[in-house]
Motif scaffolding. Structure first.
Motif, PDB file in Angstrom:
ATOM      1  N   GLY A   1       0.884   4.038  -2.814  1.00  0.00           N
ATOM      2  CA  GLY A   1       0.658   5.437  -2.474  1.00  0.00           C
ATOM      3  C   GLY A   1       1.754   6.332  -3.008  1.00  0.00           C
TER       4      GLY A   1
ATOM      5  N   SER B   1      -7.134   1.760   4.225  1.00  0.00           N
ATOM      6  CA  SER B   1      -6.670   2.083   5.572  1.00  0.00           C
ATOM      7  C   SER B   1      -6.201   0.786   6.238  1.00  0.00           C
ATOM      8  CB  SER B   1      -7.818   2.692   6.390  1.00  0.00           C
ATOM      9  OG  SER B   1      -8.796   1.695   6.641  1.00  0.00           O
TER      10      SER B   1
ATOM     11  N   GLU C   1       0.831  -1.206   0.000  1.00  0.00           N
ATOM     12  CA  GLU C   1       0.000   0.000   0.000  1.00  0.00           C
ATOM     13  C   GLU C   1       0.865   1.255   0.000  1.00  0.00           C
ATOM     14  OE1 GLU C   1      -3.681   0.739   0.091  1.00  0.00           O
ATOM     15  OE2 GLU C   1      -3.244  -1.059  -1.045  1.00  0.00           O
TER      16      GLU C   1
ATOM     17  N   GLY D   1     -11.090   9.123  -8.209  1.00  0.00           N
ATOM     18  CA  GLY D   1     -11.692   8.081  -7.391  1.00  0.00           C
ATOM     19  C   GLY D   1     -10.705   7.059  -6.849  1.00  0.00           C
ATOM     20  N   ARG D   2      -9.417   7.219  -7.125  1.00  0.00           N
ATOM     21  CA  ARG D   2      -8.420   6.283  -6.608  1.00  0.00           C
ATOM     22  C   ARG D   2      -8.180   6.568  -5.133  1.00  0.00           C
ATOM     23  NH1 ARG D   2      -3.531   6.547 -10.905  1.00  0.00           N
ATOM     24  NH2 ARG D   2      -3.404   8.633 -10.058  1.00  0.00           N
ATOM     25  N   LYS D   3      -8.051   5.505  -4.347  1.00  0.00           N
ATOM     26  CA  LYS D   3      -7.745   5.689  -2.932  1.00  0.00           C
ATOM     27  C   LYS D   3      -6.988   4.482  -2.418  1.00  0.00           C
ATOM     28  CE  LYS D   3     -11.817   3.756  -0.726  1.00  0.00           C
ATOM     29  NZ  LYS D   3     -12.740   3.938   0.365  1.00  0.00           N
ATOM     30  N   LEU D   4      -6.367   4.645  -1.285  1.00  0.00           N
ATOM     31  CA  LEU D   4      -5.634   3.573  -0.636  1.00  0.00           C
ATOM     32  C   LEU D   4      -6.475   2.970   0.471  1.00  0.00           C
ATOM     33  CD1 LEU D   4      -2.141   5.261  -0.247  1.00  0.00           C
ATOM     34  CD2 LEU D   4      -2.872   3.653  -2.008  1.00  0.00           C
TER      35      LEU D   4
ATOM     36  N   GLN E   1       1.143   9.140  -5.831  1.00  0.00           N
ATOM     37  CA  GLN E   1       1.502  10.520  -5.505  1.00  0.00           C
ATOM     38  C   GLN E   1       2.419  11.088  -6.581  1.00  0.00           C
ATOM     39  OE1 GLN E   1      -0.124  11.756  -2.964  1.00  0.00           O
ATOM     40  NE2 GLN E   1       0.647  13.785  -3.398  1.00  0.00           N
TER      41      GLN E   1
ATOM     42  N   LEU F   1      -4.067  11.110  -5.588  1.00  0.00           N
ATOM     43  CA  LEU F   1      -5.229  10.223  -5.572  1.00  0.00           C
ATOM     44  C   LEU F   1      -6.406  10.932  -6.218  1.00  0.00           C
ATOM     45  CD1 LEU F   1      -4.794   8.844  -1.950  1.00  0.00           C
ATOM     46  CD2 LEU F   1      -4.177   7.716  -4.082  1.00  0.00           C
ATOM     47  N   THR F   2      -6.417  10.929  -7.537  1.00  0.00           N
ATOM     48  CA  THR F   2      -7.484  11.592  -8.278  1.00  0.00           C
ATOM     49  C   THR F   2      -8.320  10.553  -9.011  1.00  0.00           C
ATOM     50  OG1 THR F   2      -6.065  11.836 -10.217  1.00  0.00           O
ATOM     51  CG2 THR F   2      -6.074  13.664  -8.641  1.00  0.00           C
TER      52      THR F   2
END
Length: 64
Positions: free
Chosen positions: A10, A27, A6, A22-25, A14, A19-20
């Motif tokens: 990330g 938790s 992860e 709709g992309r996300k990491l 970056q 994180l544009t």
């Protein structure tokens, strides 16, 4: 291992602009739930599938 993946993802995202779109990491809690789900699924498959298979190939376990 999963946390490292992860972090690498990330860092890569970056470098590509963040994180544009709709992309996300995940938790820490998301990772725990995800890994627990697939651990249970894997254990079920290992227990269930030999009974359903037409052919079962047993491989030696390599340790070391």
């Amino acid at each position: 291992m999963a946390r490292l993946q992860e972090k690498k993802l990330g860092d890569k995202l970056q470098a590509e602009g963040g994180l544009t779109g709709g992309r996300k990491l995940m938790s820490e809690d998301d990772l725990r739930v995800f890994l627990a789900h697939y651990q249970r699924l894997t254990q079920w498959i290992l227990a269930e599938m030999p009974r359903r298979a037409d052919i079962l190939v047993t491989l030696e376990r390599i340790t070391g």
